[in-house]
Design an enzyme around this catalytic site. Sequence first.
Site, short mmCIF file in Angstrom:
data_model
loop_
_atom_site.label_atom_id
_atom_site.label_comp_id
_atom_site.label_asym_id
_atom_site.label_seq_id
_atom_site.Cartn_x
_atom_site.Cartn_y
_atom_site.Cartn_z
CG ASP A 176 53.13 -29.42 39.96
OD1 ASP A 176 52.76 -28.47 39.37
OD2 ASP A 176 53.09 -28.41 41.70
CG HIS B 105 53.45 -25.86 38.14
ND1 HIS B 105 53.27 -25.87 39.14
CD2 HIS B 105 53.39 -24.61 39.36
CE1 HIS B 105 53.52 -25.72 40.63
NE2 HIS B 105 53.41 -23.89 40.24
CB SER C 18 55.95 -23.41 42.78
OG SER C 18 53.97 -23.55 43.02
#
Length: 460
Positions: free
Chosen positions: A62, A117, A295
């Site tokens: 990621d 994220h 996600s």
Amino acid sequence: MLAAAVHAQGIPNDPLYRSSGSWGQSYPDQWGLQRIGFPPTEPTAWTLESPQAQPVTVAVIDSGLDYTHPDFPRDALWRNPQEKLNGIDDDRNGYIDDVIGWNFVEDTNNPWDRSGHGTLIAGIIAAASDNGVGIAGINRHARIMPLAVLNLAGRGRSSDIAAAIDYAAAHGARVINLSFGGEAASPVEVQAVQRALQAGAVVVLAAGNLGRDTAGFGLANIPGVLVVAATDTEDQRARFSNFGRAVSISAPGVDILGLRARGTDLVRTSGAAAYRERAALVGSDGGYYRASGTSFAAAFVSGVASWILAQRPELTGAQVTRMMVQSARDIGPPGVDPLTGYGLIDARAALAADPEFWTTAQIDHVELTLRDGRPVVRVTGTADANQFAAAHLRLAPVAYPNDWIEPAAALTQPVRAAALAEIDVQSLRGSRRWIAQLVVTHQNGRTRETRHLIDLGPAP
Ligand SMILES: [Ca+2]
Ligand SMILES: [Ca+2]
Ligand SMILES: [Ca+2]
């Protein structure tokens, strides 16, 4: 002894796990975690934990990780046992001093998270649980291997992604979380995912947030990849969630609370219109963050996969994948459907599932054709199970969805990607639009269904 007693009870004491409405919403702050089998009341999945649970390595491929977050346990960070911080590539894997992972974007040994994220994802899986601070993660036995491949804009080079997947598999990751949709995947990425699956990893892929069908998406259509759609607090598919035949399972993906990487404001960075700066920050110190997307749905599935493997390390990746999919709770349209796949992940049911059990009910297409000069409706698909008992195809007029007819004989043998039935059009007078329902029965008596619309077009 006190800590042991608290763990035996199974309900963590983290304040944001137990609270509701922290940003004015009507539901618990960690509603998603609670919805998939970890509620703050018995029965909660944590009480099923084995005292012999083992650490499980989870690669989060990621944007990196804020591994200094106060609610991220030090021992939840993966360590490369063969690498020392000495300027030498001790384990000769091509990466110098990769002691906790790798930053493929910047080509350094520091997989720091600049967007936030990856830290959100890692926190859903492995935030410190029962430490009296912030949120609870799913699996206190998870060891997060942060592999940074996404830049601030959330994009990554396919060569980096492929290298990170290979790195994860080579260093023993049993779960690989890919939260970047992957609509256009290069052959190197596809081959890396195939190698990871062959090596026995559970590969979890976010379906993506374009509200589109995933047909033709590169990574989503690799057999064995767990493709995750996002659901909301009503267990409906989130409007942004991609969908389609490739979707395996669903998990919460709306207003999901996680760890905030220091200095980040993910929603602002991703360029959301009408976003007020810092509006998604949660907690007096801004140490937490809420966001929506497939996600985070994928992170729940990765967390549960790693949690099952901690309790039962002998299972293969394919078995864990099957246990989660086959035990999912049916939501959305009845049975397996293209919006939510097999349904909502259920940690308790998944851990208890028979690793060999599976049933498949799938209608691929319906066509009007001729048999011996007579018009028939041919229904093609798959009706199968590891211990197949029977399958039935039933039809009901769209206007009278409870008036089922069974126009073809029951199947007593499994069918794979072939004709399930050829139905004489004469038997379908009275309606031009029918619901076809395929029900597959396992020898243990459990059933799996799916539905498909049959449209005969305008009356001749
Ligand atoms: Ca190395
Ligand atoms: Ca905590
Ligand atoms: Ca369904």
